[in-house]
Motif scaffolding. Sequence first.
Motif, short mmCIF file in Angstrom:
data_model
loop_
_atom_site.label_atom_id
_atom_site.label_comp_id
_atom_site.label_asym_id
_atom_site.label_seq_id
_atom_site.Cartn_x
_atom_site.Cartn_y
_atom_site.Cartn_z
N TYR A 157 -0.87 -1.29 -10.78
CA TYR A 157 -0.86 -1.00 -9.36
C TYR A 157 -1.92 0.05 -9.11
O TYR A 157 -1.87 1.14 -9.68
CB TYR A 157 0.52 -0.49 -8.91
N ASN A 206 2.20 6.96 0.03
CA ASN A 206 2.98 5.81 0.48
C ASN A 206 2.78 4.62 -0.46
O ASN A 206 3.75 3.98 -0.90
CB ASN A 206 2.58 5.45 1.91
N THR A 207 1.54 4.34 -0.82
CA THR A 207 1.24 3.25 -1.74
C THR A 207 1.85 3.52 -3.11
O THR A 207 2.41 2.62 -3.76
CB THR A 207 -0.29 3.05 -1.87
N ASP A 222 -1.56 7.97 2.83
CA ASP A 222 -1.64 6.56 2.43
C ASP A 222 -1.49 6.41 0.91
O ASP A 222 -0.84 5.50 0.44
CB ASP A 222 -2.97 5.94 2.89
N ILE A 269 -3.62 2.66 -6.78
CA ILE A 269 -3.25 3.43 -5.59
C ILE A 269 -4.26 4.53 -5.32
O ILE A 269 -5.11 4.83 -6.15
CB ILE A 269 -1.84 4.05 -5.74
N TYR A 294 5.68 2.86 -3.04
CA TYR A 294 6.04 1.43 -3.07
C TYR A 294 5.67 0.78 -4.40
O TYR A 294 6.35 -0.16 -4.85
CB TYR A 294 5.47 0.69 -1.87
#
Length: 131
Positions: A106, A122-123, A119, A108, A126
């Motif tokens: 992932y 938040n990324t 941002d 980010i 998740y």
Amino acid sequence: MGGGLVGAEAAVGFHHEGKECTIVEMKPAIAEDVNSFYRGGLMPEVEKAAACYVNTKVKAVVPEGVLCEKDGEDLLLEADTVVCALGLKAPYEKVDALAELVDECYIIGDCGKVGKIYDAMNTGYYAAVRV
């Protein structure tokens, strides 16, 4: 160096510790990308806490402080400490090379797209939920 949210909040914090602060920002306003509600409360504190230079480019950190350019003229801002609260250029090639080494990843924050700290957080949240 850097007058986004992090730079503005850092100046307020350092001012509360008794430090003299200066913010150097390339954009035309300090904390320009912060939502208007929060910015409305933040900016009066920033104005009390720091000398603000907008539309100003940092050229170099030198022993005397920070060498800047404003309106085509060189400007030396004397400093004994320099804090960098700057956005970064995403290292796409390095990220891609690392991502190829694993089955699942992932990407980010500034490694995916240069942006705001909110941002990135938040990324990241998740991405952690998906794991």
